[in-house]
Design a protein around this motif. Structure first.
Motif, PDB file in Angstrom:
ATOM      1  N   MET A 211       0.844  -1.179   0.000  1.00 58.74           N
ATOM      2  CA  MET A 211       0.000   0.000   0.000  1.00 58.74           C
ATOM      3  C   MET A 211       0.890   1.242   0.000  1.00 58.74           C
ATOM      4  SD  MET A 211      -3.272  -0.781   0.297  1.00 58.74           S
ATOM      5  CE  MET A 211      -3.999  -2.380   0.220  1.00 58.74           C
ATOM      6  N   THR A 212       0.499   2.253  -0.767  1.00 56.75           N
ATOM      7  CA  THR A 212       1.266   3.483  -0.838  1.00 56.75           C
ATOM      8  C   THR A 212       0.470   4.620  -0.220  1.00 56.75           C
ATOM      9  OG1 THR A 212       2.297   2.724  -2.877  1.00 56.75           O
ATOM     10  CG2 THR A 212       2.468   5.059  -2.388  1.00 56.75           C
ATOM     11  N   TYR A 213       0.827   4.963   1.018  1.00 60.81           N
ATOM     12  CA  TYR A 213       0.166   6.044   1.729  1.00 60.81           C
ATOM     13  C   TYR A 213       1.017   7.300   1.685  1.00 60.81           C
ATOM     14  CZ  TYR A 213      -3.073   2.758   3.974  1.00 60.81           C
ATOM     15  OH  TYR A 213      -4.035   1.825   4.225  1.00 60.81           O
ATOM     16  N   SER A 214       0.349   8.447   1.748  1.00 60.41           N
ATOM     17  CA  SER A 214       1.029   9.726   1.933  1.00 60.41           C
ATOM     18  C   SER A 214       0.124  10.617   2.781  1.00 60.41           C
ATOM     19  CB  SER A 214       1.371  10.396   0.600  1.00 60.41           C
ATOM     20  OG  SER A 214       0.221  10.611  -0.167  1.00 60.41           O
ATOM     21  N   LEU A 215       0.746  11.607   3.402  1.00 58.64           N
ATOM     22  CA  LEU A 215       0.026  12.557   4.245  1.00 58.64           C
ATOM     23  C   LEU A 215       0.171  13.947   3.651  1.00 58.64           C
ATOM     24  CD1 LEU A 215       1.238  11.371   7.767  1.00 58.64           C
ATOM     25  CD2 LEU A 215      -0.955  10.897   6.692  1.00 58.64           C
ATOM     26  N   ILE A 216      -0.925  14.693   3.626  1.00 60.00           N
ATOM     27  CA  ILE A 216      -0.917  16.087   3.179  1.00 60.00           C
ATOM     28  C   ILE A 216      -1.321  16.934   4.376  1.00 60.00           C
ATOM     29  CG2 ILE A 216      -1.851  17.796   1.584  1.00 60.00           C
ATOM     30  CD1 ILE A 216      -0.338  15.595   0.131  1.00 60.00           C
ATOM     31  N   GLN A 217      -0.404  17.775   4.837  1.00 57.39           N
ATOM     32  CA  GLN A 217      -0.692  18.610   6.003  1.00 57.39           C
ATOM     33  C   GLN A 217      -1.654  19.723   5.635  1.00 57.39           C
ATOM     34  OE1 GLN A 217       2.608  20.732   7.792  1.00 57.39           O
ATOM     35  NE2 GLN A 217       1.601  20.671   9.787  1.00 57.39           N
ATOM     36  N   LEU A 218      -2.728  19.843   6.419  1.00 56.67           N
ATOM     37  CA  LEU A 218      -3.736  20.877   6.218  1.00 56.67           C
ATOM     38  C   LEU A 218      -3.518  22.042   7.184  1.00 56.67           C
ATOM     39  CD1 LEU A 218      -6.773  18.464   6.012  1.00 56.67           C
ATOM     40  CD2 LEU A 218      -5.476  19.444   4.103  1.00 56.67           C
ATOM     41  N   ALA A 219      -3.098  21.722   8.389  1.00 56.75           N
ATOM     42  CA  ALA A 219      -2.830  22.683   9.459  1.00 56.75           C
ATOM     43  C   ALA A 219      -1.931  21.955  10.454  1.00 56.75           C
ATOM     44  CB  ALA A 219      -4.140  23.116  10.130  1.00 56.75           C
ATOM     45  N   PRO A 220      -1.342  22.656  11.418  1.00 55.24           N
ATOM     46  CA  PRO A 220      -0.520  21.949  12.398  1.00 55.24           C
ATOM     47  C   PRO A 220      -1.339  20.854  13.091  1.00 55.24           C
ATOM     48  CG  PRO A 220      -0.167  24.308  12.590  1.00 55.24           C
ATOM     49  CD  PRO A 220      -1.326  24.113  11.635  1.00 55.24           C
ATOM     50  N   GLY A 221      -0.855  19.626  13.014  1.00 57.16           N
ATOM     51  CA  GLY A 221      -1.529  18.513  13.667  1.00 57.16           C
ATOM     52  C   GLY A 221      -2.722  17.942  12.929  1.00 57.16           C
ATOM     53  N   ALA A 222      -2.916  18.309  11.656  1.00 56.39           N
ATOM     54  CA  ALA A 222      -4.051  17.807  10.872  1.00 56.39           C
ATOM     55  C   ALA A 222      -3.603  17.472   9.449  1.00 56.39           C
ATOM     56  CB  ALA A 222      -5.172  18.832  10.833  1.00 56.39           C
TER      57      ALA A 222
ATOM     58  N   ASP B  36      -4.609  15.076   5.714  1.00 62.99           N
ATOM     59  CA  ASP B  36      -5.399  14.147   4.918  1.00 62.99           C
ATOM     60  C   ASP B  36      -4.535  12.905   4.739  1.00 62.99           C
ATOM     61  OD1 ASP B  36      -7.742  15.556   4.454  1.00 62.99           O
ATOM     62  OD2 ASP B  36      -7.057  16.399   2.549  1.00 62.99           O
ATOM     63  N   LEU B  37      -5.145  11.733   4.775  1.00 66.72           N
ATOM     64  CA  LEU B  37      -4.451  10.472   4.561  1.00 66.72           C
ATOM     65  C   LEU B  37      -4.826   9.967   3.172  1.00 66.72           C
ATOM     66  CD1 LEU B  37      -2.806   8.024   5.526  1.00 66.72           C
ATOM     67  CD2 LEU B  37      -4.917   7.144   6.561  1.00 66.72           C
ATOM     68  N   LEU B  38      -3.835   9.858   2.310  1.00 61.44           N
ATOM     69  CA  LEU B  38      -4.067   9.426   0.935  1.00 61.44           C
ATOM     70  C   LEU B  38      -3.513   8.033   0.716  1.00 61.44           C
ATOM     71  CD1 LEU B  38      -3.760  12.665   0.893  1.00 61.44           C
ATOM     72  CD2 LEU B  38      -3.625  12.354  -1.537  1.00 61.44           C
ATOM     73  N   LEU B  39      -4.253   7.244  -0.033  1.00 61.94           N
ATOM     74  CA  LEU B  39      -3.822   5.920  -0.459  1.00 61.94           C
ATOM     75  C   LEU B  39      -3.826   5.918  -1.974  1.00 61.94           C
ATOM     76  CD1 LEU B  39      -3.104   2.957   0.062  1.00 61.94           C
ATOM     77  CD2 LEU B  39      -5.558   2.479   0.220  1.00 61.94           C
ATOM     78  N   LYS B  40      -2.669   5.748  -2.551  1.00 61.91           N
ATOM     79  CA  LYS B  40      -2.513   5.773  -4.006  1.00 61.91           C
ATOM     80  C   LYS B  40      -3.131   7.040  -4.596  1.00 61.91           C
ATOM     81  CE  LYS B  40      -2.439   0.782  -4.323  1.00 61.91           C
ATOM     82  NZ  LYS B  40      -3.091  -0.410  -4.845  1.00 61.91           N
ATOM     83  N   GLY B  41      -2.942   8.176  -3.893  1.00 62.91           N
ATOM     84  CA  GLY B  41      -3.395   9.467  -4.396  1.00 62.91           C
ATOM     85  C   GLY B  41      -4.824   9.841  -4.082  1.00 62.91           C
ATOM     86  N   GLU B  42      -5.595   8.964  -3.438  1.00 64.85           N
ATOM     87  CA  GLU B  42      -6.990   9.253  -3.099  1.00 64.85           C
ATOM     88  C   GLU B  42      -7.149   9.380  -1.590  1.00 64.85           C
ATOM     89  OE1 GLU B  42     -10.158   7.237  -5.004  1.00 64.85           O
ATOM     90  OE2 GLU B  42      -8.923   6.684  -6.716  1.00 64.85           O
ATOM     91  N   ILE B  43      -7.927  10.379  -1.148  1.00 64.84           N
ATOM     92  CA  ILE B  43      -8.145  10.591   0.278  1.00 64.84           C
ATOM     93  C   ILE B  43      -9.003   9.455   0.828  1.00 64.84           C
ATOM     94  CG2 ILE B  43      -9.150  12.088   2.050  1.00 64.84           C
ATOM     95  CD1 ILE B  43      -8.563  14.462   0.176  1.00 64.84           C
ATOM     96  N   VAL B  44      -8.449   8.746   1.822  1.00 63.51           N
ATOM     97  CA  VAL B  44      -9.166   7.631   2.445  1.00 63.51           C
ATOM     98  C   VAL B  44      -9.397   7.866   3.936  1.00 63.51           C
ATOM     99  CG1 VAL B  44      -8.384   5.903   0.780  1.00 63.51           C
ATOM    100  CG2 VAL B  44      -7.054   6.312   2.872  1.00 63.51           C
ATOM    101  N   GLY B  45      -8.758   8.908   4.484  1.00 65.30           N
ATOM    102  CA  GLY B  45      -8.895   9.158   5.915  1.00 65.30           C
ATOM    103  C   GLY B  45      -8.194  10.416   6.342  1.00 65.30           C
ATOM    104  N   SER B  46      -7.994  10.510   7.658  1.00 72.23           N
ATOM    105  CA  SER B  46      -7.325  11.679   8.216  1.00 72.23           C
ATOM    106  C   SER B  46      -6.398  11.249   9.339  1.00 72.23           C
ATOM    107  CB  SER B  46      -8.353  12.678   8.752  1.00 72.23           C
ATOM    108  OG  SER B  46      -9.091  12.096   9.806  1.00 72.23           O
ATOM    109  N   VAL B  47      -5.451  12.122   9.633  1.00 70.21           N
ATOM    110  CA  VAL B  47      -4.536  11.951  10.757  1.00 70.21           C
ATOM    111  C   VAL B  47      -4.587  13.237  11.554  1.00 70.21           C
ATOM    112  CG1 VAL B  47      -2.102  11.726  11.421  1.00 70.21           C
ATOM    113  CG2 VAL B  47      -3.027  10.312   9.561  1.00 70.21           C
ATOM    114  N   VAL B  48      -4.844  13.122  12.851  1.00 66.98           N
ATOM    115  CA  VAL B  48      -4.927  14.316  13.700  1.00 66.98           C
ATOM    116  C   VAL B  48      -4.155  14.102  14.996  1.00 66.98           C
ATOM    117  CG1 VAL B  48      -7.137  15.126  12.785  1.00 66.98           C
ATOM    118  CG2 VAL B  48      -7.111  13.576  14.716  1.00 66.98           C
ATOM    119  N   ARG B  49      -3.664  15.222  15.521  1.00 67.17           N
ATOM    120  CA  ARG B  49      -2.983  15.226  16.815  1.00 67.17           C
ATOM    121  C   ARG B  49      -3.945  15.756  17.858  1.00 67.17           C
ATOM    122  NH1 ARG B  49       1.268  19.276  16.536  1.00 67.17           N
ATOM    123  NH2 ARG B  49      -0.441  20.660  17.047  1.00 67.17           N
TER     124      ARG B  49
END
Length: 89
Positions: free
Chosen positions: A1-12, A14-27
């Motif tokens: 699986m190829t995941y990447s993270l795109i930072q939206l704001a400090p601690g937030a 988007d979680l992308l899988l193969k270029g498509e948003i599948v979730g989020s990561v938050v602090r």
């Protein structure tokens, strides 16, 4: 699986899988103590249809680095502070 993270704001992120948003990561929590990083899928899929390594809809970690290692990615990009025009290029 190829995941990447795109930072939206400090601690937030988007979680992308193969270029498509599948979730989020938050602090959550204080920045230096009691910090928790959570990866959460957008869709409440049955376990058999969740992308690996998601056994549950959300998983929590003590650091962003631990979360990235679990996902198998070090790719983190930032959109934070960029104008909408810059984000689309």
């Amino acid at each position: 699986m190829t995941y990447s993270l795109i930072q939206l704001a400090p601690g937030a992120y988007d979680l992308l899988l193969k270029g498509e948003i599948v979730g989020s990561v938050v602090r959550s929590g204080a920045r230096r103590s009691d910090t928790c990083w959570t990866a959460e899928l957008i869709e409440d899929l049955p376990e058999s249809k969740r992308p690996a390594p998601f056994a549950e809809i959300e998983h929590s970690f003590g650091t962003l680095q631990e979360l990235c290692e679990w996902l198998g990615t070090t790719e983190v990009k930032s959109n934070f502070g960029l104008s909408p025009v810059a984000r689309s290029s």
